[in-house]
Design a protein around this motif. Structure first.
Motif, mmCIF file in Angstrom:
data_model
loop_
_atom_site.group_PDB
_atom_site.id
_atom_site.type_symbol
_atom_site.label_atom_id
_atom_site.label_comp_id
_atom_site.label_asym_id
_atom_site.label_seq_id
_atom_site.Cartn_x
_atom_site.Cartn_y
_atom_site.Cartn_z
ATOM 1 N N UNK A 184 -1.502 54.507 8.904
ATOM 2 C CA UNK A 184 -0.686 53.299 9.067
ATOM 3 C C UNK A 184 -0.593 52.870 10.521
ATOM 4 N N UNK A 185 -0.743 53.837 11.432
ATOM 5 C CA UNK A 185 -0.558 53.530 12.838
ATOM 6 C C UNK A 185 0.897 53.398 13.222
ATOM 7 N N UNK A 186 1.778 53.760 12.281
ATOM 8 C CA UNK A 186 3.218 53.618 12.513
ATOM 9 C C UNK A 186 3.967 54.921 12.246
ATOM 10 N N UNK A 213 -6.929 54.785 13.394
ATOM 11 C CA UNK A 213 -6.008 54.313 12.367
ATOM 12 C C UNK A 213 -6.717 53.392 11.379
ATOM 13 N N UNK A 214 -5.993 53.070 10.312
ATOM 14 C CA UNK A 214 -6.486 52.108 9.335
ATOM 15 C C UNK A 214 -5.871 50.741 9.532
ATOM 16 N N UNK A 215 -5.173 50.544 10.653
ATOM 17 C CA UNK A 215 -4.482 49.279 10.919
ATOM 18 C C UNK A 215 -4.646 48.893 12.385
ATOM 19 N N UNK A 216 -5.628 48.029 12.680
ATOM 20 C CA UNK A 216 -5.891 47.632 14.069
ATOM 21 C C UNK A 216 -4.718 46.923 14.739
ATOM 22 N N UNK A 217 -3.777 46.401 13.953
ATOM 23 C CA UNK A 217 -2.631 45.684 14.516
ATOM 24 C C UNK A 217 -1.395 46.566 14.650
ATOM 25 N N UNK A 218 -1.547 47.849 14.390
ATOM 26 C CA UNK A 218 -0.403 48.759 14.409
ATOM 27 C C UNK A 218 0.044 49.066 15.832
ATOM 28 N N UNK A 219 1.232 49.647 15.918
ATOM 29 C CA UNK A 219 1.770 50.040 17.219
ATOM 30 C C UNK A 219 0.857 51.040 17.914
#
Length: 325
Positions: free
Chosen positions: A102-104, A126-132
């Protein structure tokens, strides 16, 4: 509830297909960020510190182990423990590789400011390039998947597989960039079969002294047979007056003698031995001895010093028993 075997098999195949698709999609993610991440780890003067929580932590542990065994010093730090003292394991010479689908992940995000304060490069997977985590990182590697293989879409399956494969891609790319060899790998795996093949020397296995079958070339064949029987190597070394190897006498030579009805009690061993025999140095790898025996289709080797004097004998069974196969 009755379990339908056919449905079980079909579901298993579906899982494999989904995960194969997730792996195939990774090829498109081998980009500038992947290359930059490799360079950060390649130039690292310390160690790659891998961290992750839950399933990502398990994958991170495996990635750290693979990196360490292929020439990139690495270890795993649990993010929960890191915020309670283990962060001290990270030095300014290190690089951090953080995994979170999640990157979170809270435990990982908690230590990010501390990592930045230390001033070490951070690679996020991560699986979320826009994550924190992705935005916080020096470099981000995208391991997102279209869907999990779990029918509920909840259990980490495709996502952990993708992270694992990407970790292998990093490790092997670095392995080749470093010129890491089979010998280097064996040094990290002395207890494994590869380590045995690459690290054991002839001197570690050869029979010496009273255990080495040896006779003079002026000895009678019957004396050589007694020596062979006592030492149980299926052969005896034959030497000249200066202890230099003159030849070898084997079970095969004995069979050929019997076929020709040659008298064992009156014939000298020098008349029936094999003069052009294979020899090897004691400082050579046992794996080389195995290769020589296999290529020449023989079961024994004479070990010699620099003057071709006999100092030992080696049998195929010695190599097999040591795991040199």
């Amino acid at each position: 509830m009755k379990i339908n075997g056919l449905e079980l098999r079909e579901r298993a195949k579906t899982v494999i297909d989904i995960e194969l698709a997730a792996i195939a999609a990774l090829s498109e993610r081998i980009d500038e960020d992947f290359e930059a991440a490799c360079r950060l780890m390649f130039d690292c003067r310390g160690r790659v510190v891998v961290t992750g929580m839950g399933k990502s932590g398990h994958i991170g542990g495996k990635i750290a182990a693979t990196l360490a065994s292929t020439g990139t010093p690495a270890f795993f730090v649990h993010p929960g423990e890191a915020s309670h003292g283990d962060l001290g394991m990270i030095t300014r010479q290190d690089v951090v590789l953080a995994l979170s689908n999640s990157g979170e992940t809270g435990e990982v995000l908690t230590i990010l400011p501390l990592i930045k304060r230390i001033g070490v490069p951070l690679i996020a997977m991560t699986g979320n390039p826009d994550s924190t985590l992705a935005r916080f990182a020096s470099r981000h590697i995208n391991v997102s998947v279209a869907k999990e293989a779990c029918s509920l879409g909840l259990a980490p399956t495709s996502s952990t597989t993708a992270a694992l494969v990407m970790g292998d891609a990093l490790a092997v790319a670095l392995l080749e960039a470093r010129g890491f060899t089979r010998d280097d790998f064996a040094m990290s795996h002395p207890g494994g079969s590869l380590g045995k093949r690459l690290l054991i020397l002839v001197s570690d296995l050869m029979h010496t002294g009273a255990d080495m079958p040896i006779v003079s070339e002026s000895a009678l064949v019957k004396v050589a047979l007694i020596e062979m029987t006592n030492k149980k190597l299926g052969m005896t070394v034959v030497v000249d007056d200066h202890q230099k190897v003159a030849g070898v006498f084997t079970d095969g030579d004995l069979r050929r003698m019997l076929e020709k009805n040659i008298d064992l009690n009156t014939t000298l061993i020098g008349q029936v031995m094999t003069r052009q025999c294979a020899v090897i140095g004691s400082d050579r790898l046992a794996a080389e001895a195995m290769q020589i025996m296999e290529s020449k289709k023989i079961n024994g080797l004479i070990v010699v010093d620099d003057n071709r004097c006999a100092i030992g004998a080696l049998n195929m069974h010695d190599l097999i028993h040591a795991g040199i196969v």
